[in-house]
Design an enzyme around this catalytic site. Structure first.
Site, PDB file in Angstrom:
ATOM      1  N   HIS A  32       0.813  -1.217   0.000  1.00  0.00           N
ATOM      2  CA  HIS A  32       0.000   0.000   0.000  1.00  0.00           C
ATOM      3  C   HIS A  32       0.849   1.271   0.000  1.00  0.00           C
ATOM      4  CE1 HIS A  32      -3.496  -2.463   0.412  1.00  0.00           C
ATOM      5  NE2 HIS A  32      -3.091  -2.971   1.555  1.00  0.00           N
ATOM      6  N   ARG A  57       7.279  -5.329   3.091  1.00  0.00           N
ATOM      7  CA  ARG A  57       5.992  -5.989   2.880  1.00  0.00           C
ATOM      8  C   ARG A  57       5.788  -6.057   1.366  1.00  0.00           C
ATOM      9  NH1 ARG A  57       0.032  -5.080   4.880  1.00  0.00           N
ATOM     10  NH2 ARG A  57       0.350  -2.911   4.305  1.00  0.00           N
ATOM     11  N   GLU A 133      -4.831 -12.238   7.425  1.00  0.00           N
ATOM     12  CA  GLU A 133      -5.686 -11.060   7.251  1.00  0.00           C
ATOM     13  C   GLU A 133      -6.929 -11.366   6.429  1.00  0.00           C
ATOM     14  OE1 GLU A 133      -3.575  -7.777   5.482  1.00  0.00           O
ATOM     15  OE2 GLU A 133      -3.079  -8.891   3.688  1.00  0.00           O
ATOM     16  N   ASP A 159      -7.548  -5.678   7.299  1.00  0.00           N
ATOM     17  CA  ASP A 159      -8.105  -6.583   6.291  1.00  0.00           C
ATOM     18  C   ASP A 159      -8.910  -7.701   6.940  1.00  0.00           C
ATOM     19  OD1 ASP A 159      -7.701  -6.054   3.464  1.00  0.00           O
ATOM     20  OD2 ASP A 159      -5.581  -5.918   3.984  1.00  0.00           O
TER      21      ASP A 159
END
Ligand code: 3PY
Ligand code: MG
Length: 236
Positions: A32, A57, A133, A159
């Site tokens: 993100h 990530r 998630e 999430d």
């Protein structure tokens, strides 16, 4: 207890500032966050000169990207969006050299940063953390922990709450999220693996640390910058 924060701003300079701010490690968020591989690579270089470790990530469970960021010198990788044990095998296998996994040889920067024994040592030293998630991942979480080479489990409460259809987004006090938290803590303690979680809320982050998580990822460069800017009372 190990403190981490997420990096979403595509800048080696802000990465260095965050990595010199007392966190034990920082996570370059290629899912993100706003950086591409070249941006993440420059950030890894900037973090190298600081006391903090650099994790990445991943944008998704893609072996090509996993091997690329590890060769670039990441100390660990976090994989979002996993659902099944088979997907976790694909993820962790890409992080591990044979016989444990199928990572390809070519640690172009990693061997410079971590030394000539990198290939021998990396299966033990580099973290591979699958995220929990989704509701499906939560069902299967115990089965993820016996994938050879897995380092632990990383809960993504936002999430997870979206996937479970919960009304309060990312609320670790929601009873459904609490159940997952307790199962992850229990399963990781039993197997001697790392229990990791993200929280955007400082009070929650401290609660999670007190509950026994090994690593808590608190907030991000973007949110901390905005909070600091907003806290200035310009009108007084
Ligand atoms: C989530 O909570 O979904 C996350 O991905 C946190 O990092
Ligand atoms: Mg997430």
């Amino acid at each position: 207890m190990h403190w981490n924060t997420f990096l979403t701003i595509p800048s080696p300079w802000t990465a260095e500032i965050m990595a010199r701010s007392g966190f034990d490690s920082v996570t370059i968020d290629m899912q993100h966050g706003l950086m591409d591989f070249q941006g993440a690579f420059a950030m890894l270089q900037a973090i190298s000169g600081t006391p903090a470790k650099a994790f990445v990530r991943l944008p998704w469970n893609d072996p090509a990207v996993i091997m690329h960021v590890l060769d670039a010198g990441a100390s660990g990788v976090i994989c979002p969006g996993l659902n099944t044990r088979q997907e976790v095998e694909t993820f962790v296998g890409a992080c591990r050299y044979p016989p444990l996994g199928y990572r390809s040889y070519g640690p172009i920067r990693a061997s410079l940063v971590f030394g000539p024994d990198y290939v021998k040592e990396s299966n033990d030293k580099i973290l591979a953390l699958p995220m929990i998630e989704t509701a499906q991942a939560a069902e299967n979480l115990e089965s993820f922990l016996d994938v050879p080479g897995v380092s632990g489990l990383f809960i993504g409460p936002y999430d997870l709450s979206v996937s479970m259809g919960l009304s309060r987004l990312g609320d670790i006090h929601d009873p459904e999220i609490q159940k997952v938290i307790h199962r992850v803590l229990h399963a990781c303690q039993k197997t001697n693996k790392l229990a990791v979680i993200f929280s955007a809320n400082l009070q929650y982050a401290k609660e999670l640390a007190a509950m026994g998580f090994d690593m808590v990822c608190y907030a991000s460069d973007s949110t901390l910058l905005q909070e600091a800017a907003k806290a200035i009372d310009l009108r007084r």
